[in-house]
Design an enzyme around this catalytic site. Sequence first.
Site, mmCIF file in Angstrom:
data_model
loop_
_atom_site.group_PDB
_atom_site.id
_atom_site.type_symbol
_atom_site.label_atom_id
_atom_site.label_comp_id
_atom_site.label_asym_id
_atom_site.label_seq_id
_atom_site.Cartn_x
_atom_site.Cartn_y
_atom_site.Cartn_z
ATOM 1 N N ASP A 46 31.325 -45.036 -12.628
ATOM 2 C CA ASP A 46 32.006 -46.327 -12.499
ATOM 3 C C ASP A 46 32.579 -46.799 -13.842
ATOM 4 O O ASP A 46 33.751 -47.122 -13.966
ATOM 5 C CB ASP A 46 30.952 -47.363 -12.067
ATOM 6 N N GLU A 69 36.601 -54.244 -11.842
ATOM 7 C CA GLU A 69 35.345 -54.711 -11.266
ATOM 8 C C GLU A 69 34.229 -54.747 -12.317
ATOM 9 O O GLU A 69 33.351 -55.596 -12.255
ATOM 10 C CB GLU A 69 34.920 -53.809 -10.100
ATOM 11 N N ASP A 122 39.490 -51.060 -8.819
ATOM 12 C CA ASP A 122 38.120 -50.724 -8.419
ATOM 13 C C ASP A 122 37.885 -49.291 -8.883
ATOM 14 O O ASP A 122 38.430 -48.351 -8.300
ATOM 15 C CB ASP A 122 37.930 -50.860 -6.899
ATOM 16 N N ILE A 124 35.317 -47.264 -8.797
ATOM 17 C CA ILE A 124 34.802 -46.478 -7.656
ATOM 18 C C ILE A 124 34.597 -47.460 -6.514
ATOM 19 O O ILE A 124 33.650 -48.246 -6.518
ATOM 20 C CB ILE A 124 33.463 -45.767 -7.947
ATOM 21 N N ASP A 125 35.496 -47.425 -5.565
ATOM 22 C CA ASP A 125 35.346 -48.242 -4.376
ATOM 23 C C ASP A 125 34.540 -47.425 -3.374
ATOM 24 O O ASP A 125 34.849 -46.254 -3.139
ATOM 25 C CB ASP A 125 36.730 -48.581 -3.818
ATOM 26 N N THR A 127 30.821 -47.261 -3.493
ATOM 27 C CA THR A 127 29.769 -46.595 -4.279
ATOM 28 C C THR A 127 28.673 -46.013 -3.366
ATOM 29 O O THR A 127 28.081 -44.999 -3.681
ATOM 30 C CB THR A 127 29.109 -47.558 -5.284
ATOM 31 N N ASP A 267 39.216 -54.656 -3.893
ATOM 32 C CA ASP A 267 38.831 -53.919 -2.685
ATOM 33 C C ASP A 267 39.971 -53.821 -1.678
ATOM 34 O O ASP A 267 39.830 -53.118 -0.659
ATOM 35 C CB ASP A 267 37.640 -54.602 -2.000
HETATM 36 P P1 AMP Z 1 33.213 -50.300 2.299
HETATM 37 O O1 AMP Z 1 33.202 -48.968 1.620
HETATM 38 O O2 AMP Z 1 34.401 -50.531 3.154
HETATM 39 O O3 AMP Z 1 31.914 -50.605 2.964
HETATM 40 O O4 AMP Z 1 33.425 -51.371 1.160
HETATM 41 C C1 AMP Z 1 32.810 -51.322 -0.076
HETATM 42 C C2 AMP Z 1 33.019 -52.672 -0.720
HETATM 43 O O5 AMP Z 1 32.372 -53.663 0.051
HETATM 44 C C3 AMP Z 1 32.422 -52.797 -2.079
HETATM 45 O O6 AMP Z 1 33.396 -52.512 -3.064
HETATM 46 C C4 AMP Z 1 31.983 -54.257 -2.158
HETATM 47 O O7 AMP Z 1 32.786 -54.990 -3.054
HETATM 48 C C5 AMP Z 1 32.215 -54.798 -0.765
HETATM 49 N N1 AMP Z 1 31.139 -55.618 -0.218
HETATM 50 C C6 AMP Z 1 29.916 -55.872 -0.728
HETATM 51 N N2 AMP Z 1 29.226 -56.737 0.068
HETATM 52 C C7 AMP Z 1 30.056 -57.055 1.096
HETATM 53 C C8 AMP Z 1 29.935 -57.916 2.236
HETATM 54 N N3 AMP Z 1 28.825 -58.607 2.491
HETATM 55 N N4 AMP Z 1 31.005 -58.010 3.071
HETATM 56 C C9 AMP Z 1 32.122 -57.298 2.834
HETATM 57 N N5 AMP Z 1 32.292 -56.472 1.775
HETATM 58 C C10 AMP Z 1 31.275 -56.347 0.914
HETATM 59 MG MG MG Z 2 34.864 -51.784 -4.033
#
Ligand code: AMP
Ligand code: MG
Length: 326
Positions: A46, A69, A122, A124-125, A127, A267
């Site tokens: 990251d 981030e 981001d 690493i989106d 993680t 994101d």
């Molecule tokens: P995903 O891979 O689509 O599940 O998204 C990952 C991203 O979800 C991360 O980069 C976080 O910033 C974000 N994230 C963390 N907590 C939450 C939440 N409660 N609701 C929606 N997104 C979130």
């Molecule tokens: Mg992310």
Amino acid sequence: MAYDVEFRAGVVAVRAAARVCRSVQQRLATAEALQKKDKSPVTVADFASQAIVCEHLMRALPDDAVVGEEGSEELRQGDQTALLDAVVREVSTETPAGDAQVLDWIDRGGAAATTDRYWTLDPIDGTKGFLRGEHYAVALALLEQGEVVVGVLGCPNLDDGHGGRGALFTAIRGEGTRALPLWDDAFEGPAVRVSSLESTAEARFCESVESGHSNQDQSARIASELGITHEPFRIDSQCKYAAIARGDASIYLRMPTRKDYREKIWDHAAGKLVVEEAGGRVTDVEGIALDFTHGRTLDANRGVVATCGPIHDRVIEAVRKVRSES
Ligand code: AMP
Ligand code: MG
């Protein structure tokens, strides 16, 4: 071509960061001694990813601000020298650097999202996907006056459509979305278009793997409301936007799990432009446009709905109905 310098700088930066992330993830998969709960590899990748992207952008576009981030506070603590050493080692595989430089590059990503023009990153989106050995993305976007004008989305584990692994999607506002090689140097690639689907019943929908990030009970009810029989396609990170852009799926549902959660700009910025320039639509769950004028979060929005376009209003109607019943 509009934004040619920015586009090239973004592509070079994301490719370099993706190479480092890939190498860390590969070692993660083979490190037998590694405890499942040890999150440090993702932390190293990251920070290294943010340092590399910021360094590239700084060299190509020295006046540009970056809203990333990560911040370097954790790395600057006296007891984190091993972590900092590991980050510097990873960054140096792309750009030779010392501790102070790497910390400085990471902090280059500490801009406030308040200026007329800035990048958002981001590093690493997804993680959680990264740690599972699955999907993640390096997501970079340029915003001007609250509009996303360039999006670069590196997806190291996504199939490239030719039997290989690793895909890169680029979008320039008004000029379409393209699929470029992630591991080669080309700046050209075929145009990417959303699916031409017009009936919601045949749609394939995608959502987060993590039930904490998107309400999967609600999405199942929305799918049934729309007559969808396909199982959901669950994939981490902004790879979901890539899946919509190239027609692997036609609906992306991100249903809020908590009232107080606000989506982060990094994101969604790159993914949103990649879908829109491929012919799709992106709004929040109310059908409201994503509003990038509130700093680091999408304060005026709740959740996200992305579709291939013609079915968008029908999907929003189903989303509203299911939300009003819960
Ligand atoms: P995903 O891979 O689509 O599940 O998204 C990952 C991203 O979800 C991360 O980069 C976080 O910033 C974000 N994230 C963390 N907590 C939450 C939440 N409660 N609701 C929606 N997104 C979130
Ligand atoms: Mg992310």
